[in-house]
Design a protein around this motif. Structure first.
Motif, PDB file in Angstrom:
ATOM      1  N   TYR A  26       0.862  -1.258  -0.088  1.00 35.46           N
ATOM      2  CA  TYR A  26      -0.023   0.075  -0.161  1.00 35.46           C
ATOM      3  C   TYR A  26       1.031   1.138   0.075  1.00 35.46           C
ATOM      4  O   TYR A  26       2.056   1.281   0.217  1.00 35.46           O
ATOM      5  CB  TYR A  26      -0.859   0.055   1.266  1.00 35.46           C
ATOM      6  N   LYS A  27       0.400   2.467  -0.561  1.00 33.51           N
ATOM      7  CA  LYS A  27       1.324   3.547  -0.322  1.00 33.51           C
ATOM      8  C   LYS A  27       1.595   3.947   1.125  1.00 33.51           C
ATOM      9  O   LYS A  27       0.608   4.240   1.599  1.00 33.51           O
ATOM     10  CB  LYS A  27       0.313   4.684  -1.144  1.00 33.51           C
ATOM     11  N   LEU A  28       2.776   4.695   1.142  1.00 35.73           N
ATOM     12  CA  LEU A  28       3.224   5.241   2.195  1.00 35.73           C
ATOM     13  C   LEU A  28       3.847   6.114   1.834  1.00 35.73           C
ATOM     14  O   LEU A  28       5.072   6.084   1.180  1.00 35.73           O
ATOM     15  CB  LEU A  28       3.952   4.110   3.237  1.00 35.73           C
ATOM     16  N   CYS A  29       3.766   7.668   2.562  1.00 35.40           N
ATOM     17  CA  CYS A  29       4.422   8.805   1.695  1.00 35.40           C
ATOM     18  C   CYS A  29       4.223   9.862   2.775  1.00 35.40           C
ATOM     19  O   CYS A  29       3.457   9.904   3.555  1.00 35.40           O
ATOM     20  CB  CYS A  29       4.097   9.136   0.236  1.00 35.40           C
ATOM     21  N   SER A  30       5.319  10.691   2.718  1.00 36.54           N
ATOM     22  CA  SER A  30       5.245  12.057   3.480  1.00 36.54           C
ATOM     23  C   SER A  30       4.361  13.032   2.688  1.00 36.54           C
ATOM     24  O   SER A  30       4.505  14.224   3.310  1.00 36.54           O
ATOM     25  CB  SER A  30       6.845  12.247   3.921  1.00 36.54           C
ATOM     26  N   TYR A  31       4.493  12.850   1.428  1.00 42.41           N
ATOM     27  CA  TYR A  31       3.752  13.868   0.450  1.00 42.41           C
ATOM     28  C   TYR A  31       2.403  13.489   0.022  1.00 42.41           C
ATOM     29  O   TYR A  31       2.320  12.040  -0.114  1.00 42.41           O
ATOM     30  CB  TYR A  31       4.503  14.222  -0.803  1.00 42.41           C
ATOM     31  N   ASN A  32       1.625  14.082  -0.220  1.00 44.52           N
ATOM     32  CA  ASN A  32       0.235  13.764  -1.110  1.00 44.52           C
ATOM     33  C   ASN A  32      -0.026  14.559  -2.406  1.00 44.52           C
ATOM     34  O   ASN A  32      -0.818  15.521  -2.464  1.00 44.52           O
ATOM     35  CB  ASN A  32      -0.858  13.910  -0.113  1.00 44.52           C
ATOM     36  N   CYS A  33       1.025  14.474  -3.412  1.00 39.68           N
ATOM     37  CA  CYS A  33       1.325  15.341  -4.554  1.00 39.68           C
ATOM     38  C   CYS A  33      -0.083  15.262  -5.228  1.00 39.68           C
ATOM     39  O   CYS A  33      -0.782  14.222  -5.439  1.00 39.68           O
ATOM     40  CB  CYS A  33       2.459  14.976  -5.454  1.00 39.68           C
ATOM     41  N   VAL A  34      -0.288  16.540  -5.879  1.00 45.72           N
ATOM     42  CA  VAL A  34      -1.787  16.538  -6.528  1.00 45.72           C
ATOM     43  C   VAL A  34      -1.354  15.726  -8.004  1.00 45.72           C
ATOM     44  O   VAL A  34      -2.643  15.555  -8.379  1.00 45.72           O
ATOM     45  CB  VAL A  34      -2.146  18.215  -6.844  1.00 45.72           C
ATOM     46  N   TYR A  35      -0.142  15.717  -8.340  1.00 48.48           N
ATOM     47  CA  TYR A  35      -0.132  14.769  -9.657  1.00 48.48           C
ATOM     48  C   TYR A  35       0.106  13.438  -9.463  1.00 48.48           C
ATOM     49  O   TYR A  35       0.315  12.741 -10.505  1.00 48.48           O
ATOM     50  CB  TYR A  35       0.917  15.565 -10.702  1.00 48.48           C
ATOM     51  N   CYS A  36      -0.003  12.905  -8.105  1.00 42.42           N
ATOM     52  CA  CYS A  36       0.750  11.652  -7.727  1.00 42.42           C
ATOM     53  C   CYS A  36      -0.251  10.578  -8.711  1.00 42.42           C
ATOM     54  O   CYS A  36      -1.261  10.552  -8.803  1.00 42.42           O
ATOM     55  CB  CYS A  36       0.634  11.364  -6.504  1.00 42.42           C
ATOM     56  N   GLU A  37       0.751   9.720  -9.435  1.00 40.59           N
ATOM     57  CA  GLU A  37       0.024   8.858 -10.538  1.00 40.59           C
ATOM     58  C   GLU A  37      -0.340   7.445  -9.839  1.00 40.59           C
ATOM     59  O   GLU A  37      -0.847   6.552 -10.453  1.00 40.59           O
ATOM     60  CB  GLU A  37       1.029   8.640 -11.510  1.00 40.59           C
ATOM     61  N   THR A 119      13.679   9.680  -4.514  1.00 38.36           N
ATOM     62  CA  THR A 119      13.151  10.045  -3.348  1.00 38.36           C
ATOM     63  C   THR A 119      12.390  11.293  -3.713  1.00 38.36           C
ATOM     64  O   THR A 119      12.763  12.093  -4.436  1.00 38.36           O
ATOM     65  CB  THR A 119      14.510  10.372  -2.065  1.00 38.36           C
ATOM     66  N   ASN A 120      11.258  11.689  -2.636  1.00 45.70           N
ATOM     67  CA  ASN A 120      10.865  12.712  -2.560  1.00 45.70           C
ATOM     68  C   ASN A 120      11.590  14.022  -1.889  1.00 45.70           C
ATOM     69  O   ASN A 120      11.197  15.171  -1.809  1.00 45.70           O
ATOM     70  CB  ASN A 120       9.486  12.826  -2.340  1.00 45.70           C
ATOM     71  N   SER A 121      12.798  13.767  -1.389  1.00 47.15           N
ATOM     72  CA  SER A 121      13.786  14.689  -0.821  1.00 47.15           C
ATOM     73  C   SER A 121      13.240  15.081   0.668  1.00 47.15           C
ATOM     74  O   SER A 121      13.803  16.002   1.320  1.00 47.15           O
ATOM     75  CB  SER A 121      13.777  16.065  -1.598  1.00 47.15           C
TER      76      SER A 121
HETATM   77  S1  SF4 Z   1       4.359  11.501  -6.355  1.00 48.87           S
HETATM   78 FE1  SF4 Z   1       4.278  12.506  -4.404  1.00 48.87          FE
HETATM   79  S2  SF4 Z   1       2.609  11.664  -3.421  1.00 48.87           S
HETATM   80 FE2  SF4 Z   1       3.303  10.156  -5.203  1.00 48.87          FE
HETATM   81  S3  SF4 Z   1       4.531   8.850  -4.161  1.00 48.87           S
HETATM   82 FE3  SF4 Z   1       5.934  10.506  -5.026  1.00 48.87          FE
HETATM   83  S4  SF4 Z   1       6.271  11.803  -3.292  1.00 48.87           S
HETATM   84 FE4  SF4 Z   1       4.605  10.486  -2.847  1.00 48.87          FE
END
Ligand code: SF4
Length: 265
Positions: A26-37, A119-121
Motif C-alpha cells: 500500500y502507498k506510504l508517503c510523506s507527501y500527497n502530491c496533486v499529480y501523484c500517479e 526520493t521525494n527529498s
Molecule cells: S508523487 Fe508525491 S505523493 Fe506520489 S509517491 Fe511520489 S512523493 Fe509520494
C-alpha cells in the motif's frame, strides 16, 4: 508471484528499468502530491518524514532479482521507488546491498545497470538518511517547488515536513557529501491546472525560485518533465513541450553552468 519487483519496462528517463518496491503493498508517503500517479495518499498513510517502518528484505528478494535479471543482460537501471517514499523503510540499505551483490555477480551485455533511488527529498534533512541515500549510484530527488506556497500546494506534505528552505539546504548537503562516482539528478515535475483558484507550479515565481535553488544545489543532472498518466487530482494537466523548453532555457540562463545536464522529457 513477485513481491518486490516490477517490469522491466522502458522508462523515459532511465532506459530499460527494473522497479523495486521496498515498502508494503500500500502507498506510504510523506507527501500527497496533486499529480501523484499512484493515487491520493490517504490520511493514515501520510506520514511524517521522521516516521520509520521496518520491513527487512526476505530471502525471496535475492531469489526474485536473480530470477529476472539473468534474462535481461541489457538492463540500464535497478530502480528503487514505487508505493511511496522508499527512505521511510529503515532497512533500505539491506535491499541496496543485496541488489548490488546480485548485480555485481551477473554478466551484462555492456555497462552494468545503475542502482537508482527515487526520493521525494523530504527526509534528506536527517543526516542518517543522507548517509544511506548517497550510496546509490544515481539519486533522482524531487524538487517541484522552491517556495513554501508552491511546495504546500503541489506536494501537500505531512505537517511535520520541514519547510522548503531546509529541503533545499539538505539537497545542497547531499550533493556535497555524495562520492564523485555517484550522481544526483533533480527532478522537477511541472504541471498546469484547469481550476481557476488553484495556481499550478508552472508559474513564473516558482520557475525562477527553482532555477535559483538548482544553482545552489549544483546537481549533475536536472530533469524537467510533466504528468504522463492519470493524476490524483482531476484539475492537473501536463505542460506542453514548448513550455518545457522555455523552462529549460530559464534554468540554463540562471544556473549558468554548462557542466550541469538539463534534460526535458
Ligand atoms: S508523487 Fe508525491 S505523493 Fe506520489 S509517491 Fe511520489 S512523493 Fe509520494
Amino acid at each position: 508471484m513477485r513481491k518486490y519487483t516490477y517490469g522491466p519496462f522502458q522508462s523515459r528517463r532511465l532506459g530499460l528499468s527494473l522497479g523495486v518496491n521496498v515498502l508494503a503493498d500500500y502507498k506510504l508517503c510523506s507527501y500527497n502530491c496533486v499529480y501523484c500517479e499512484i493515487g491520493l495518499t490517504i490520511k493514515d498513510n501520510l506520514v511524517s518524514p521522521s516516521y520509520r517502518i521496518n520491513l527487512p528484505p526476505s530471502p525471496n528478494f535475492r531469489k526474485e532479482l536473480l530470477s529476472i535479471l539473468r534474462y535481461v543482460p541489457h538492463l540500464n537501471s535497478i530502480t528503487f521507488g514505487y508505493n511511496g517514499e522508499p527512505t521511510l523503510n529503515e532497512s533500505l540499505l539491506d535491499f541496496l546491498n543485496i541488489a548490488t551483490n546480485v548485480r555485481n555477480n551477473l554478466n551484462w551485455t555492456s555497462e552494468k545497470p545503475l542502482i537508482t533511488l527515487f526520493t521525494n527529498s523530504s527526509t534528506l534533512y536527517i543526516d542518517k538518511i543522507r548517509e544511506k541515500v548517497k550510496q546509490f549510484e544515481l539519486v533522482l530527488a524531487k524538487l517541484d517547488a522552491a517556495n513554501d506556497a508552491d511546495f504546500k500546494r503541489t506536494n501537500r506534505p505531512h505537517h511535520n515536513t520541514p519547510n522548503i528552505e531546509i529541503i533545499i539546504e539538505s539537497l545542497i548537503k547531499l550533493k556535497q557529501e555524495m562520492p564523485k562516482k555517484n550522481k544526483l539528478a533533480i527532478q522537477c515535475l511541472i504541471f498546469n491546472s484547469y481550476k481557476e483558484d488553484f495556481t499550478p507550479n508552472n508559474n513564473s515565481t516558482n520557475i525562477h525560485d527553482l532555477a535559483h535553488a538548482l544553482k545552489m544545489i549544483q546537481p549533475n543532472i536536472i530533469q524537467i518533465y510533466s504528468t504522463a498518466r492519470i493524476p490524483s487530482e482531476y484539475f492537473v494537466y501536463a505542460i506542453d513541450e514548448e513550455k518545457k523548453r522555455e523552462i529549460a532555457a530559464i534554468f540554463k540562463k540562471i544556473i549558468d553552468n554548462d557542466k550541469i545536464e538539463i534534460n526535458i522529457y
